[in-house]
Design a protein around this motif. Sequence first.
Motif, mmCIF file in Angstrom:
data_model
loop_
_atom_site.group_PDB
_atom_site.id
_atom_site.type_symbol
_atom_site.label_atom_id
_atom_site.label_comp_id
_atom_site.label_asym_id
_atom_site.label_seq_id
_atom_site.Cartn_x
_atom_site.Cartn_y
_atom_site.Cartn_z
ATOM 1 N N ALA A 11 -36.084 -6.868 89.416
ATOM 2 C CA ALA A 11 -36.684 -7.056 88.170
ATOM 3 C C ALA A 11 -37.272 -6.190 87.415
ATOM 4 N N ILE A 12 -38.080 -5.201 88.095
ATOM 5 C CA ILE A 12 -38.616 -4.013 87.338
ATOM 6 C C ILE A 12 -37.495 -3.045 86.847
ATOM 7 N N LEU A 13 -36.246 -2.760 87.609
ATOM 8 C CA LEU A 13 -35.255 -1.946 87.259
ATOM 9 C C LEU A 13 -34.508 -2.482 86.278
ATOM 10 N N THR A 14 -34.301 -3.702 86.321
ATOM 11 C CA THR A 14 -33.425 -4.317 85.142
ATOM 12 C C THR A 14 -34.546 -4.371 83.795
ATOM 13 N N GLY A 20 -29.931 1.060 78.198
ATOM 14 C CA GLY A 20 -29.354 2.286 78.867
ATOM 15 C C GLY A 20 -30.297 3.062 79.066
ATOM 16 N N ARG A 21 -31.711 3.081 79.127
ATOM 17 C CA ARG A 21 -32.777 4.028 79.583
ATOM 18 C C ARG A 21 -32.285 4.247 80.811
ATOM 19 N N PRO A 22 -32.427 5.776 81.113
ATOM 20 C CA PRO A 22 -32.247 6.165 82.659
ATOM 21 C C PRO A 22 -33.180 5.860 83.305
ATOM 22 N N VAL A 23 -32.929 5.828 84.775
ATOM 23 C CA VAL A 23 -34.154 5.378 85.582
ATOM 24 C C VAL A 23 -33.901 6.121 86.889
ATOM 25 N N LEU A 24 -35.237 6.688 87.230
ATOM 26 C CA LEU A 24 -35.269 7.172 88.739
ATOM 27 C C LEU A 24 -36.110 6.416 89.725
ATOM 28 N N LEU A 103 -32.898 13.375 85.711
ATOM 29 C CA LEU A 103 -33.263 12.012 84.879
ATOM 30 C C LEU A 103 -33.434 12.632 83.488
ATOM 31 N N LEU A 104 -34.180 13.392 83.134
ATOM 32 C CA LEU A 104 -34.201 13.956 81.580
ATOM 33 C C LEU A 104 -32.727 14.378 81.174
ATOM 34 N N SER A 105 -32.085 15.055 81.908
ATOM 35 C CA SER A 105 -30.557 15.246 81.346
ATOM 36 C C SER A 105 -29.613 14.023 81.065
ATOM 37 N N ARG A 106 -30.183 12.720 81.662
ATOM 38 C CA ARG A 106 -29.310 11.870 81.381
ATOM 39 C C ARG A 106 -29.576 11.038 80.033
ATOM 40 N N ILE A 107 -30.891 11.533 79.201
ATOM 41 C CA ILE A 107 -31.256 10.882 78.165
ATOM 42 C C ILE A 107 -30.359 11.663 76.945
ATOM 43 N N THR A 108 -29.922 10.997 76.058
ATOM 44 C CA THR A 108 -28.886 11.262 74.881
ATOM 45 C C THR A 108 -29.931 11.374 73.780
ATOM 46 N N ARG A 109 -29.703 12.281 73.188
ATOM 47 C CA ARG A 109 -30.518 12.455 71.844
ATOM 48 C C ARG A 109 -29.596 12.116 70.661
#
Length: 109
Positions: A11-14, A20-24, A103-109
Amino acid sequence: PPAKAEANLDAILTRAGADGRPVLLAGIMARPTDPPAKQRAWAQLWPRLAERHDALLLENLYAPLIVLPLERQPEMIQSDGIHPTAKAVDLIVEDLGPKVAQLLSRITR
């Protein structure tokens, strides 16, 4: 129990990965004194959740402590036998750093 933890973390990860936010996902292992079945259940939980949620995975947050010589391990865990000391947190953060960068590299700008 692992099954309850999985439901809660699912539930938390959902929610965390919404839009589309990246998650670690940083996992932890069962205690060495736990029965083998419980140890397996915890170990299998993290990759399953990471795959389900396309999350980056650090399978064992405490990995940098486990590899220390046995004589150093007592100084890394608080008297409750579970939680890390400040020295241990430094090692954990150092180990976590590359995953956070990934994780930060997965963030699209």
